[in-house]
Design an enzyme around this catalytic site. Sequence first.
Site, PDB file in Angstrom:
ATOM      1  N   ARG A  87       0.879  -1.189   0.111  1.00  0.00           N
ATOM      2  CA  ARG A  87       0.148   0.067  -0.240  1.00  0.00           C
ATOM      3  C   ARG A  87       0.725   1.140   0.113  1.00  0.00           C
ATOM      4  O   ARG A  87       2.170   1.240   0.367  1.00  0.00           O
ATOM      5  CB  ARG A  87      -0.935  -0.120   1.221  1.00  0.00           C
ATOM      6  CG  ARG A  87      -1.955  -1.097   1.400  1.00  0.00           C
ATOM      7  CD  ARG A  87      -2.686  -1.070   2.441  1.00  0.00           C
ATOM      8  NE  ARG A  87      -1.980  -1.810   3.672  1.00  0.00           N
ATOM      9  CZ  ARG A  87      -2.325  -2.036   4.752  1.00  0.00           C
ATOM     10  NH1 ARG A  87      -3.322  -1.491   5.234  1.00  0.00           N
ATOM     11  NH2 ARG A  87      -1.516  -2.730   5.749  1.00  0.00           N
ATOM     12  N   TYR A 130      -0.529   3.801  11.087  1.00  0.00           N
ATOM     13  CA  TYR A 130      -0.968   2.831  12.097  1.00  0.00           C
ATOM     14  C   TYR A 130       0.328   2.492  13.034  1.00  0.00           C
ATOM     15  O   TYR A 130       1.400   1.992  12.329  1.00  0.00           O
ATOM     16  CB  TYR A 130      -1.442   1.506  11.283  1.00  0.00           C
ATOM     17  CG  TYR A 130      -2.734   1.536  10.838  1.00  0.00           C
ATOM     18  CD1 TYR A 130      -3.867   1.733  11.342  1.00  0.00           C
ATOM     19  CD2 TYR A 130      -2.951   1.182   9.302  1.00  0.00           C
ATOM     20  CE1 TYR A 130      -4.946   1.741  10.707  1.00  0.00           C
ATOM     21  CE2 TYR A 130      -4.177   1.345   8.716  1.00  0.00           C
ATOM     22  CZ  TYR A 130      -5.006   1.624   9.211  1.00  0.00           C
ATOM     23  OH  TYR A 130      -6.374   1.588   8.687  1.00  0.00           O
TER      24      TYR A 130
END
Length: 363
Positions: free
Chosen positions: A15, A94
């Site tokens: 990603r 994250y």
Amino acid sequence: MIVGIPKEIKNNENRVSLTPAGAHELVQRGHTVYIQHTAGINSGFSDEEYEKVGARILPTIKDVYAIAEMIIKVKEPIECEYNLVRKDQLVFTYFHFACDKELTEAMMRSGSVCLAYETVTDKQGGLPLLIPMSEVAGRMSTQEGARFLEKPQGGRGILLGGVPGAKPAKVLVLGGGIVGTNAALMAAGLGADVTICDISLPRLRQLSEFMPKNVKTLFSSSHNIEKELPTTDLIIGAVLIPGAKAPHLITRPMLKLMKKGTVLVDVAIDQGGCFETSHPTTHAEPIYEVDGIIHYCVANIPGAVPCTSTLALTNATLPYAIRLADLGWKKACENDPGLKNGLNIVNGKIVFPAVAEAFGWKI
């Protein structure tokens, strides 16, 4: 603000944290966006697409960290990045600190500001930056579980949906949140016999109203889970306590209650895992066996489908990134208590209670 987008270097993490459309939005507002060379390539975005909207390409990850005031990532910095994070630098990604003491201590030493996607809340108390990846991970957990139930992959050799004259697989989903709901819906859609567990009776009532007929609800207790294990083929762990370590709902002795070749998929592995025998794996080596039970514990499941995951994630994160760039992190967090909940470490100090509690530290 100077915004930096490094290339993700965690194993098989494909990603990227900002699309060309997102870069365009930031540039239009007067911000400078630096993208590491080929950062978006595995999600389908070329360097040229970023350059067309006004972003600038830098050759190395060191260059990006060195120039940026705000780093936007997908996954937490890994060991080789620790020394690149600077004092007062805002890192928006994250983190899942509660299950990684080494990362926590490294970010404390850096003196940076760590704003974690997974603890940002909305006005309803939901987790808007966790939801899109939870949706992807939930659906993929069923998909991967079905794959590893195949005999050549080490599983029992069960087809999830069965066929006429042969029963479908039994699937047990632990947790009725976003991950669990999506896992159960995917498994039900494939024709499996599904049971979903939760400790919230109101949530179980909600689930019973909209789930297909082949999904049953069950109150989550050790006794009820143990009763299900001997006849279950696939177990999906989908328990979340925001910012804290996941509880172990299946202990090692409980593995002996299962049939050989049963598959466990631990979607909670980012927060330490909800099976006692879980430890993180990668897409390169996704499974291992304990007592004849297959464990799938990939810590970045959505990284396998980056073209879908990047769009889903950046749709959610971009509005927050714009606010942080426009106002700076202090003002943006003052204006939005939900965004303030994303602050986990500020200039060397833990400010999120669940992270401190995970290591027995005081705030």
